[in-house]
Write a protein that holds these residues in place. Sequence first.
Motif, PDB file in Angstrom:
ATOM      1  N   GLU A 107       0.867  -1.188   0.000  1.00  0.00           N
ATOM      2  CA  GLU A 107       0.000   0.000   0.000  1.00  0.00           C
ATOM      3  C   GLU A 107       0.900   1.233   0.000  1.00  0.00           C
ATOM      4  OE1 GLU A 107      -3.181   1.282   3.098  1.00  0.00           O
ATOM      5  OE2 GLU A 107      -3.461  -0.838   2.585  1.00  0.00           O
ATOM      6  N   TRP A 108       1.146   1.760  -1.159  1.00  0.00           N
ATOM      7  CA  TRP A 108       2.108   2.869  -1.281  1.00  0.00           C
ATOM      8  C   TRP A 108       1.455   4.223  -1.031  1.00  0.00           C
ATOM      9  CZ3 TRP A 108       2.634   6.793  -5.235  1.00  0.00           C
ATOM     10  CH2 TRP A 108       3.811   7.551  -5.102  1.00  0.00           C
ATOM     11  N   LYS A 109       2.128   5.025  -0.187  1.00  0.00           N
ATOM     12  CA  LYS A 109       1.662   6.409   0.025  1.00  0.00           C
ATOM     13  C   LYS A 109       2.850   7.334  -0.173  1.00  0.00           C
ATOM     14  CE  LYS A 109      -1.643   5.816   3.678  1.00  0.00           C
ATOM     15  NZ  LYS A 109      -1.111   5.285   4.899  1.00  0.00           N
ATOM     16  N   PRO A 110       2.743   8.352  -1.041  1.00  0.00           N
ATOM     17  CA  PRO A 110       3.897   9.240  -1.224  1.00  0.00           C
ATOM     18  C   PRO A 110       4.141  10.087   0.025  1.00  0.00           C
ATOM     19  CG  PRO A 110       1.983  10.091  -2.405  1.00  0.00           C
ATOM     20  CD  PRO A 110       1.569   8.774  -1.829  1.00  0.00           C
ATOM     21  N   VAL A 111       5.402  10.324   0.335  1.00  0.00           N
ATOM     22  CA  VAL A 111       5.743  11.239   1.440  1.00  0.00           C
ATOM     23  C   VAL A 111       6.329  12.490   0.793  1.00  0.00           C
ATOM     24  CG1 VAL A 111       7.115  11.574   3.536  1.00  0.00           C
ATOM     25  CG2 VAL A 111       6.177   9.316   3.009  1.00  0.00           C
ATOM     26  N   LEU A 112       5.587  13.590   0.887  1.00  0.00           N
ATOM     27  CA  LEU A 112       5.971  14.804   0.145  1.00  0.00           C
ATOM     28  C   LEU A 112       6.121  16.002   1.078  1.00  0.00           C
ATOM     29  CD1 LEU A 112       3.416  14.384  -2.826  1.00  0.00           C
ATOM     30  CD2 LEU A 112       5.810  13.675  -2.774  1.00  0.00           C
ATOM     31  N   SER A 113       6.417  15.736   2.346  1.00  0.00           N
ATOM     32  CA  SER A 113       6.395  16.830   3.317  1.00  0.00           C
ATOM     33  C   SER A 113       7.641  17.734   3.264  1.00  0.00           C
ATOM     34  CB  SER A 113       6.213  16.259   4.727  1.00  0.00           C
ATOM     35  OG  SER A 113       7.023  15.126   4.882  1.00  0.00           O
ATOM     36  N   TYR A 114       8.732  17.243   2.672  1.00  0.00           N
ATOM     37  CA  TYR A 114       9.983  18.008   2.762  1.00  0.00           C
ATOM     38  C   TYR A 114      10.412  18.677   1.453  1.00  0.00           C
ATOM     39  CZ  TYR A 114      11.518  16.903   7.476  1.00  0.00           C
ATOM     40  OH  TYR A 114      11.644  16.846   8.833  1.00  0.00           O
ATOM     41  N   GLY A 115      10.886  19.906   1.578  1.00  0.00           N
ATOM     42  CA  GLY A 115      11.580  20.632   0.512  1.00  0.00           C
ATOM     43  C   GLY A 115      10.869  20.605  -0.829  1.00  0.00           C
ATOM     44  N   GLU A 116      11.663  20.326  -1.855  1.00  0.00           N
ATOM     45  CA  GLU A 116      11.180  20.327  -3.238  1.00  0.00           C
ATOM     46  C   GLU A 116       9.994  19.394  -3.440  1.00  0.00           C
ATOM     47  OE1 GLU A 116      12.703  22.072  -6.054  1.00  0.00           O
ATOM     48  OE2 GLU A 116      13.245  23.144  -4.224  1.00  0.00           O
ATOM     49  N   LEU A 117       9.956  18.310  -2.664  1.00  0.00           N
ATOM     50  CA  LEU A 117       8.907  17.304  -2.883  1.00  0.00           C
ATOM     51  C   LEU A 117       7.517  17.863  -2.618  1.00  0.00           C
ATOM     52  CD1 LEU A 117      10.425  14.000  -1.397  1.00  0.00           C
ATOM     53  CD2 LEU A 117      10.690  14.976  -3.665  1.00  0.00           C
ATOM     54  N   SER A 118       7.439  18.908  -1.761  1.00  0.00           N
ATOM     55  CA  SER A 118       6.121  19.449  -1.408  1.00  0.00           C
ATOM     56  C   SER A 118       5.445  20.135  -2.609  1.00  0.00           C
ATOM     57  CB  SER A 118       6.238  20.398  -0.214  1.00  0.00           C
ATOM     58  OG  SER A 118       7.128  21.432  -0.548  1.00  0.00           O
ATOM     59  N   LYS A 119       6.226  20.365  -3.675  1.00  0.00           N
ATOM     60  CA  LYS A 119       5.632  20.988  -4.868  1.00  0.00           C
ATOM     61  C   LYS A 119       4.898  19.956  -5.739  1.00  0.00           C
ATOM     62  CE  LYS A 119       9.289  24.423  -5.038  1.00  0.00           C
ATOM     63  NZ  LYS A 119      10.649  24.589  -5.554  1.00  0.00           N
ATOM     64  N   LEU A 120       5.093  18.675  -5.455  1.00  0.00           N
ATOM     65  CA  LEU A 120       4.466  17.631  -6.282  1.00  0.00           C
ATOM     66  C   LEU A 120       3.003  17.432  -5.880  1.00  0.00           C
ATOM     67  CD1 LEU A 120       7.420  15.059  -6.188  1.00  0.00           C
ATOM     68  CD2 LEU A 120       6.730  16.460  -8.141  1.00  0.00           C
ATOM     69  N   ASP A 121       2.190  17.008  -6.841  1.00  0.00           N
ATOM     70  CA  ASP A 121       0.758  16.800  -6.590  1.00  0.00           C
ATOM     71  C   ASP A 121       0.548  15.394  -5.997  1.00  0.00           C
ATOM     72  OD1 ASP A 121      -1.918  16.239  -6.706  1.00  0.00           O
ATOM     73  OD2 ASP A 121      -2.183  16.830  -8.805  1.00  0.00           O
ATOM     74  N   PRO A 122       0.119  15.312  -4.728  1.00  0.00           N
ATOM     75  CA  PRO A 122       0.000  13.993  -4.076  1.00  0.00           C
ATOM     76  C   PRO A 122      -1.007  13.062  -4.746  1.00  0.00           C
ATOM     77  CG  PRO A 122      -0.917  15.730  -2.681  1.00  0.00           C
ATOM     78  CD  PRO A 122      -0.269  16.412  -3.844  1.00  0.00           C
ATOM     79  N   ALA A 165       6.009   7.051  -7.773  1.00  0.00           N
ATOM     80  CA  ALA A 165       7.253   6.799  -7.020  1.00  0.00           C
ATOM     81  C   ALA A 165       8.466   7.142  -7.901  1.00  0.00           C
ATOM     82  CB  ALA A 165       7.301   5.347  -6.574  1.00  0.00           C
ATOM     83  N   GLN A 166       8.360   6.837  -9.176  1.00  0.00           N
ATOM     84  CA  GLN A 166       9.452   7.119 -10.109  1.00  0.00           C
ATOM     85  C   GLN A 166       9.747   8.622 -10.158  1.00  0.00           C
ATOM     86  OE1 GLN A 166      11.173   4.779 -12.041  1.00  0.00           O
ATOM     87  NE2 GLN A 166      12.449   6.412 -12.888  1.00  0.00           N
TER      88      GLN A 166
END
Length: 367
Positions: free
Chosen positions: A197-212, A217-218
Motif C-alpha cells: 500500500e504505497w503512500k507518497p511522502v511529500l512533506s519536505y523541501g522540493e517534494l512538497s511541490k508535487l501533486d499527491p 514513485a518514479q
Amino acid sequence: MGFREKIMTREIVGNKYLDTFRTALLKRNVKSVSSVIDLIDIYMVYQKHKSDIPTSPLIVGGGSNLLFVGNYSGPVILNQIKGIQIEEDLDAWYLHVGSGESWHKLVSFTIQKGIFGMENLALIPGTVGAAPIQNIGAYGVEFKEFCDYVEVLDSDTLMLKRLCKDECQFGYRDSTFKQPQNKKLIITGVGFRISKEWKPVLSYGELSKLDPTRVTAQQIYELVIKTRKEKLPDPEHIGNAGSFFKNPIVTKEKLEFLSQKYPDMPFYPIDEKAGYDFVKLAAGWLIDKCELKGFELNGAKVHEKQALVLINANNATGKDIALLAKIVQSSVQDKFGVLLEPEVRFIGKLGEVNALKYLSKISYQND
Ligand SMILES: Cc1cc2nc3c(=O)[nH]c(=O)nc-3n(C[C@H](O)[C@H](O)[C@H](O)COP(=O)(O)OP(=O)(O)OC[C@H]3O[C@@H](n4cnc5c(N)ncnc54)[C@H](O)[C@@H]3O)c2cc1C
C-alpha cells in the motif's frame, strides 16, 4: 599464519581511499569479505592472534560516514557481502539483502521492480549494512520504516542471529548498534518489509511541490536524485561525508527563547521516543547564521551551498576537518547556546573514538 599476514594476501582494487572524505589512503591491511564464512574465517584468526593485534578490525562499507583523525593502524574489513532475495504475500514485499550491497543500487532496484516506498532515500551513499546503524533518513523518510530484521554476526561468539525491528531501538540517526556493548555485532544482512500500500511522502523541501494525487514513485525518485545532485557535493570529486552534524534536539522552552530573537528559525517535530517536549533545530541554518559558509581552514572548508556539509577542498587531513568542525561547533555554541553533535564517526589510531570528546580536546595549540 598470523592475522596480519593473512589479510595482506588479498588485494583491494579500485578506489584509492577508504573514506569519502578522501583523507585515508587504502593500506595493505585491508581485507574484503564477500560472505559470512569469510567473516567467520577472519574473526577466528583474529581471536587466535588477539594479543598481537592492537585493535579489533574496523568494518568499512562505503566509508561515507567516517573521519580518520589519528592514522588508524589496525586491520580493516571491507564489506562486499552481496545478494538480494525477494518474496511477497498479499500485503507486502519481503527482501533479504546482503549488507555489502550499495544502498542506492538497492533503492533503484526496488523502483525498477515496482516495489515502492524507499524512493525518498535515493542517492544516499554507502552500504545496506550501515543503513540500520544510524537509521539513515532523508526527505521525511527513515530506514526503520522498512526494517523487518537485521542479521548480525556476533564477533565474540561467531554466532549469527536476527534482531527484529523493535530490538534495533531505532531513533533519530540512532540505533542499538551504536551502543558500546553492540559494537561487536557485524551486520551481515538486512530484512525489509515493504508494504504494497504505497503512500507518497511529500512533506519536505522540493517534494512538497508535487501533486499527491497524481505523483508516482518514479517521479519522486528522480526529483530526489536531481535535488541531491544540485545541493550536495559529489564525494567522487569533492571529499565529504554528507551532513557533518546531527540536527540538534532542544526543549520547547529553549525553542521559545531562541525564537524571540530569531523568529525565522526553522524547527521540526521529532518522533515520540524523544518525547513531545522536544523539537529538532536545523543545524545547517544555525551554522549559516554564524556566517561560516565558505569558511576555510588548512584545506578543510564549510561547503558554500550547504553549511552542514564540511568538505576536503584542498588536501586537508582528517585532523584539519576535525579542527574546522570544532570551530563550527564553538561558533554555534557561542551564538545560540546549542551543542552540535557530529553525525560522522571518528576513527583514531586504535579504532573509533568518541567524536564529542575528541572535539572538546583538540585545539590549534596541541595539534
Ligand atoms: C554526499 C553524502 C550524502 C549523505 N546523505 C545522507 C542522508 O541523506 N541521510 C543519512 O542518513 N546519511 C547520509 N550520508 C551519510 C552516509 O551515507 C550514511 O551514514 C551511510 O549509511 C554510511 O554507509 P557506509 O557503508 O559508507 O558506512 P561506513 O562509513 O563505511 O561506516 C559507518 C560506520 O558503520 C560501521 N559499519 C559499516 N558497515 C557495518 C556493518 N556491516 N556491520 C557493522 N558495522 C558497520 C563502521 O565501522 C562505521 O562505524 C551521506 C553521506 C554522503 C557522503
